[in-house]
Write an enzyme that holds these catalytic residues in place. Structure first.
Site, mmCIF file in Angstrom:
data_model
loop_
_atom_site.group_PDB
_atom_site.id
_atom_site.type_symbol
_atom_site.label_atom_id
_atom_site.label_comp_id
_atom_site.label_asym_id
_atom_site.label_seq_id
_atom_site.Cartn_x
_atom_site.Cartn_y
_atom_site.Cartn_z
ATOM 1 N N SER A 178 5.073 -30.353 -41.760
ATOM 2 C CA SER A 178 6.147 -31.201 -41.249
ATOM 3 C C SER A 178 7.448 -30.819 -41.924
ATOM 4 C CB SER A 178 5.834 -32.675 -41.558
ATOM 5 O OG SER A 178 6.935 -33.520 -41.259
ATOM 6 N N TYR A 224 3.762 -40.101 -46.812
ATOM 7 C CA TYR A 224 3.547 -39.055 -45.808
ATOM 8 C C TYR A 224 4.071 -37.716 -46.310
ATOM 9 C CZ TYR A 224 3.870 -36.582 -41.323
ATOM 10 O OH TYR A 224 3.742 -35.666 -40.312
#
Length: 300
Positions: A137, A150
């Site tokens: 990501s 995250y």
């Protein structure tokens, strides 16, 4: 499209029930691969099944599922061209108030599950001189207030990818990282439900520290997702990482990811902190935007 079972190569895609994973399975099937598409439920597999796509029940945190996938790959005479580690779950919230159980849940899926699948399929990848494609990501390169859990799991996956790339290079297996920015999927909706539960459990003191930040995150996520690319666009980028003859070590998805990752390499940490905090502050409740203490800048 190549349809002969004698010439097709296998690709495993985890997290293929919906969104980017499902689109990637379809894109790779269109390019002539036989895709073993990891799904959580039979119903997801029914909607995905088509020529070149074979749904397999796969919870990457379940050792029995991983063993069954490995057996399925080992019984096939076709080489395993690539493993696309795509499964993932979101996880937002301030570091102080996110329970350790939630940290462990996020890492179990976003890191340990992928390590388990990679370990299990490495013998097949080594036999076929295949490729590991890890979907991380933008948040695997940049963290900010409210995204620590995250981002931490994605930073960790980046580190594993770097180590694995160097370990496997002498043995003919390439390791590639794909770093999406905003992608229009349902993942953000799932994450916001968990955020709401976290908000309900904060103490008054924690609410005073992080209340406005918690209110800003849903709007920030929604805006980032809305500005993102479609799953189909992301899938083409992932397929490129799978098929490029001489792949780069990292691919980005979307202009935002490319810009911010470049900025993270050249800007001082404090400048990057101000940039990300300013972006978050635009989503604060109007009465809180002028305050300077509501959302402390991240420290890298």
């Amino acid at each position: 499209m190549t349809t002969s079972s004698e010439t097709q190569e296998l690709v495993v895609v985890s997290g293929a029930s919906t969104g980017m994973g499902a689109a990637t399975a379809r894109e790779l099937a269109r390019r002539g691969f036989h895709v073993l598409a990891g799904v959580r439920r039979d119903s997801d597999g029914m909607s995905l099944r088509t020529e070149g796509i074979e749904p397999v029940i796969l919870d990457i945190t379940d050792p029995d599922h991983v063993a069954a996938l490995t057996a399925r790959v080992d019984q096939d005479l076709r080489p395993l061209r690539a493993l696309v580690n795509n499964a993932g779950i979101p996880g937002a919230g301030p570091v102080e108030v996110t329970p350790l159980s939630e940290w462990r849940r996020i890492f179990e899926v976003n890191l340990f599950g992928h390590v388990a699948v990679t370990q299990a399929l490495l013998p097949a990848l080594l036999r076929g001189k295949g490729r590991v494609v890890n979907i991380t990501s933008l948040n695997g390169r940049i963290s900010m207030a409210g995204y620590g859990p995250y981002a931490a799991s994605k930073f960790a996956m980046e580190a594993v990818s770097d180590a694995l790339r160097n370990e496997l290079a002498p043995h003919g297996v390439q390791v590639v990282v794909v770093e999406p920015g905003g992608v229009k999927t349902e993942m953000s909706r799932v994450g916001l439900a968990a955020l709401s539960r976290l908000d309900d459990g904060m103490t008054p003191e924690q609410n005073a520290r992080y209340g406005t930040l918690m209110q800003a995150i849903p709007s920030h996520v929604a805006a980032f997702t809305k500005a993102g690319v479609t799953s189909e666009v992301a899938a083409k980028r992932i397929a490129k990482a799978v098929t490029d003859g001489r792949p780069r070590t990292r691919y980005t998805i979307g202009a935002t990811a490319a810009f911010l990752i470049l900025a993270s390499r050249i800007l001082p940490d404090r400048v990057l902190d101000r940039m990300t905090t300013s972006d978050l502050r635009r989503h604060y409740p109007a009465k809180a935007r002028g305050r300077t203490t509501a959302a402390p800048a991240s420290r890298r």
